[in-house]
Design a protein around this motif. Structure first.
Motif, PDB file in Angstrom:
ATOM      1  N   ASP A  78       0.750  -1.452  -0.449  1.00  0.00           N
ATOM      2  CA  ASP A  78       0.328  -0.395   0.383  1.00  0.00           C
ATOM      3  C   ASP A  78       0.883   1.047  -0.161  1.00  0.00           C
ATOM      4  OD1 ASP A  78       1.003  -0.143   2.165  1.00  0.00           O
ATOM      5  OD2 ASP A  78      -0.741   0.140   3.970  1.00  0.00           O
ATOM      6  N   ARG A  79       2.205   1.541  -0.591  1.00  0.00           N
ATOM      7  CA  ARG A  79       2.978   2.407  -0.482  1.00  0.00           C
ATOM      8  C   ARG A  79       3.975   2.715  -2.001  1.00  0.00           C
ATOM      9  NH1 ARG A  79       4.609   3.566   4.182  1.00  0.00           N
ATOM     10  NH2 ARG A  79       2.904   3.583   6.173  1.00  0.00           N
ATOM     11  N   HIS A  80       3.615   2.489  -2.834  1.00  0.00           N
ATOM     12  CA  HIS A  80       3.715   2.777  -3.350  1.00  0.00           C
ATOM     13  C   HIS A  80       3.704   3.012  -5.380  1.00  0.00           C
ATOM     14  CE1 HIS A  80       7.098   0.325  -1.985  1.00  0.00           C
ATOM     15  NE2 HIS A  80       6.514  -0.581  -1.936  1.00  0.00           N
ATOM     16  N   LYS A  81       2.007   3.305  -5.731  1.00  0.00           N
ATOM     17  CA  LYS A  81       1.312   3.732  -5.879  1.00  0.00           C
ATOM     18  C   LYS A  81       0.506   4.999  -5.742  1.00  0.00           C
ATOM     19  CE  LYS A  81       0.724  -0.059  -9.198  1.00  0.00           C
ATOM     20  NZ  LYS A  81       0.033  -1.166  -9.765  1.00  0.00           N
ATOM     21  N   ILE A  82       0.240   6.178  -6.357  1.00  0.00           N
ATOM     22  CA  ILE A  82      -0.346   6.756  -6.168  1.00  0.00           C
ATOM     23  C   ILE A  82      -1.971   6.384  -5.747  1.00  0.00           C
ATOM     24  CG2 ILE A  82      -1.214   9.515  -6.734  1.00  0.00           C
ATOM     25  CD1 ILE A  82       1.669   9.778  -7.636  1.00  0.00           C
ATOM     26  N   GLU A  83      -2.668   5.991  -6.534  1.00  0.00           N
ATOM     27  CA  GLU A  83      -3.489   5.564  -6.538  1.00  0.00           C
ATOM     28  C   GLU A  83      -3.865   4.186  -5.567  1.00  0.00           C
ATOM     29  OE1 GLU A  83      -5.102   4.734 -10.186  1.00  0.00           O
ATOM     30  OE2 GLU A  83      -6.296   7.354 -10.592  1.00  0.00           O
ATOM     31  N   LYS A  84      -4.729   4.526  -4.765  1.00  0.00           N
ATOM     32  CA  LYS A  84      -5.859   3.002  -3.974  1.00  0.00           C
ATOM     33  C   LYS A  84      -6.417   2.510  -4.103  1.00  0.00           C
ATOM     34  CE  LYS A  84      -1.215   3.939  -1.644  1.00  0.00           C
ATOM     35  NZ  LYS A  84      -0.154   3.220  -2.060  1.00  0.00           N
ATOM     36  N   ASP A  85      -6.927   1.269  -4.017  1.00  0.00           N
ATOM     37  CA  ASP A  85      -7.714   0.425  -3.879  1.00  0.00           C
ATOM     38  C   ASP A  85      -8.460   0.358  -2.228  1.00  0.00           C
ATOM     39  OD1 ASP A  85      -8.390   0.467  -6.708  1.00  0.00           O
ATOM     40  OD2 ASP A  85      -7.319  -1.461  -6.421  1.00  0.00           O
ATOM     41  N   VAL A  86      -9.212   1.377  -1.536  1.00  0.00           N
ATOM     42  CA  VAL A  86     -10.101   0.868  -0.826  1.00  0.00           C
ATOM     43  C   VAL A  86     -11.369  -0.028  -0.553  1.00  0.00           C
ATOM     44  CG1 VAL A  86     -10.466   1.746   1.745  1.00  0.00           C
ATOM     45  CG2 VAL A  86      -9.125   3.537   0.506  1.00  0.00           C
ATOM     46  N   ARG A  87     -11.258  -1.529   0.655  1.00  0.00           N
ATOM     47  CA  ARG A  87     -12.091  -1.819   0.349  1.00  0.00           C
ATOM     48  C   ARG A  87     -12.386  -2.269   1.742  1.00  0.00           C
ATOM     49  NH1 ARG A  87     -11.704  -8.914   0.571  1.00  0.00           N
ATOM     50  NH2 ARG A  87     -13.171  -9.281  -0.718  1.00  0.00           N
ATOM     51  N   VAL A  88     -13.789  -2.710   1.808  1.00  0.00           N
ATOM     52  CA  VAL A  88     -14.407  -2.935   3.339  1.00  0.00           C
ATOM     53  C   VAL A  88     -15.513  -4.639   3.246  1.00  0.00           C
ATOM     54  CG1 VAL A  88     -16.534  -1.516   3.224  1.00  0.00           C
ATOM     55  CG2 VAL A  88     -15.428  -2.294   5.604  1.00  0.00           C
ATOM     56  N   VAL A  89     -15.674  -5.807   3.938  1.00  0.00           N
ATOM     57  CA  VAL A  89     -16.682  -6.136   3.344  1.00  0.00           C
ATOM     58  C   VAL A  89     -17.430  -6.461   4.521  1.00  0.00           C
ATOM     59  CG1 VAL A  89     -17.079  -8.757   3.592  1.00  0.00           C
ATOM     60  CG2 VAL A  89     -15.308  -7.891   2.422  1.00  0.00           C
ATOM     61  N   THR A  90     -18.611  -6.048   4.605  1.00  0.00           N
ATOM     62  CA  THR A  90     -19.941  -6.404   6.029  1.00  0.00           C
ATOM     63  C   THR A  90     -20.082  -7.666   5.812  1.00  0.00           C
ATOM     64  OG1 THR A  90     -21.617  -5.180   4.667  1.00  0.00           O
ATOM     65  CG2 THR A  90     -20.909  -4.022   5.771  1.00  0.00           C
ATOM     66  N   ARG A  91     -21.167  -8.136   6.973  1.00  0.00           N
ATOM     67  CA  ARG A  91     -21.558  -9.513   6.890  1.00  0.00           C
ATOM     68  C   ARG A  91     -23.205  -9.191   7.957  1.00  0.00           C
ATOM     69  NH1 ARG A  91     -19.771 -15.240   7.218  1.00  0.00           N
ATOM     70  NH2 ARG A  91     -17.634 -14.283   7.407  1.00  0.00           N
ATOM     71  N   ILE A  92     -24.254  -9.239   6.805  1.00  0.00           N
ATOM     72  CA  ILE A  92     -25.182  -9.178   7.638  1.00  0.00           C
ATOM     73  C   ILE A  92     -26.367  -9.875   7.248  1.00  0.00           C
ATOM     74  CG2 ILE A  92     -27.639  -7.822   6.867  1.00  0.00           C
ATOM     75  CD1 ILE A  92     -26.009  -5.559   5.239  1.00  0.00           C
ATOM     76  N   GLU A  93     -27.635 -10.496   8.521  1.00  0.00           N
ATOM     77  CA  GLU A  93     -28.079 -11.504   8.705  1.00  0.00           C
ATOM     78  C   GLU A  93     -29.317 -11.072   7.837  1.00  0.00           C
ATOM     79  OE1 GLU A  93     -27.561 -13.823  11.985  1.00  0.00           O
ATOM     80  OE2 GLU A  93     -26.150 -15.074  11.187  1.00  0.00           O
ATOM     81  N   PHE A  94     -30.844 -11.261   7.522  1.00  0.00           N
ATOM     82  CA  PHE A  94     -31.460 -10.375   6.809  1.00  0.00           C
ATOM     83  C   PHE A  94     -32.912 -11.446   7.447  1.00  0.00           C
ATOM     84  CE2 PHE A  94     -28.907  -8.304   4.157  1.00  0.00           C
ATOM     85  CZ  PHE A  94     -29.442  -7.295   3.826  1.00  0.00           C
ATOM     86  N   TYR A  95     -33.486 -10.972   7.771  1.00  0.00           N
ATOM     87  CA  TYR A  95     -34.676 -12.190   8.209  1.00  0.00           C
ATOM     88  C   TYR A  95     -35.767 -12.546   6.941  1.00  0.00           C
ATOM     89  CZ  TYR A  95     -34.840 -11.353  13.180  1.00  0.00           C
ATOM     90  OH  TYR A  95     -34.308 -11.683  14.491  1.00  0.00           O
ATOM     91  N   LEU A  96     -35.906 -14.002   6.833  1.00  0.00           N
ATOM     92  CA  LEU A  96     -36.672 -14.067   5.632  1.00  0.00           C
ATOM     93  C   LEU A  96     -38.570 -14.757   5.984  1.00  0.00           C
ATOM     94  CD1 LEU A  96     -33.954 -16.352   4.200  1.00  0.00           C
ATOM     95  CD2 LEU A  96     -34.596 -14.053   2.630  1.00  0.00           C
TER      96      LEU A  96
END
Length: 240
Positions: free
Chosen positions: A220-238
């Motif tokens: 995460d140090r060598h390029k000016i452009e970065k990719d930011v990433r996040v994952v959420t885990r959600i439980e929905f009622y059916l």
């Protein structure tokens, strides 16, 4: 559909891509349905491409002689080179607040033969100059200007700059919203195929945000452009 159908255990994987309106969001969702509990567990992924806001750069310059008597003259030459490099940095828009000048250090090397007799020696003066700036796009230009001093016989080590993105808190809310939206899209599509409906959220867990160089899996140090990433885990009622 009756509750017996809801009791059937279903599983699978669904990938959904989405584009957020406030940035380069790429959403990807996966599900692991737990229909036996009348819930669907879904992972929502959001990615955004950003530009680094801080650049760090270092360069080293040195001058040497084999004659100890030359040391006073070496100091004068080293200080002159330091000032010339500083002038280039300032001419390219960098200020004293962005530049850190290291001490000019003296180093002595001696070389011995098999009889441990000194057969050669070097007296070297070495200086370091560091730059930390928000003008990330200008660093490449000034590096090129400094490199031109090599043609004048200067011994310069022009280290590769590093780039950092420090404004993560500014984009977190929108990215979490995108990840949640993509998770619900996947849950809705699964529910439609199963003949049920998606209700409210039973639970939600946020994963860690990661920042990597654009197009890379690690680093995460060598390029000016970065990719930011996040994952959420959600439980929905059916529901029926």
């Amino acid at each position: 559909m009756n509750k017996q159908v809801l009791g059937i255990v279903l599983g699978g994987v669904l990938v959904a891509l989405g584009l957020g309106s406030c940035g380069y969001f790429i959403g990807q969702t996966m599900y692991n349905a737990k229909v036996a509990m009348n819930i669907a567990e879904v992972k929502g992924l959001a990615e955004q491409r950003v530009e680094s806001d801080i650049a760090n750069w270092q360069l080293r310059f040195s001058i040497s002689s084999k004659n100890k008597q030359d040391i006073p003259a070496l100091y004068q030459q080293a200080e002159a080179q330091q000032q010339e490099i500083m002038a280039i940095l300032k001419a390219n828009g960098f200020t004293g607040d962005e530049i850190e000048i290291g001490l000019i250090e003296y180093k002595y090397y001696e070389y011995r033969n098999d009889s441990q007799t000194v057969v050669d020696q070097d007296h070297e003066l070495e200086g370091m100059i560091s730059l930390e700036t928000t003008k990330v796009r200008d660093v490449a230009t000034v590096r090129g200007e400094v490199n031109k001093l090599v043609a004048k016989g200067y011994n310069i080590t022009n280290y590769a700059p590093t780039y950092r993105f420090t404004q993560l808190n500014d984009i977190k809310p929108e990215m979490l919203k995108a990840a949640t939206t993509n998770a619900r899209i996947a849950a809705n599509e699964f529910a439609a195929n199963a003949g049920v409906a998606v209700g409210g959220i039973r639970s939600a867990r946020q994963g860690n945000f990661s920042i990597t160089d654009a197009g890379e899996e690690y680093g995460d140090r060598h390029k000016i452009e970065k990719d930011v990433r996040v994952v959420t885990r959600i439980e929905f009622y059916l529901t029926e």
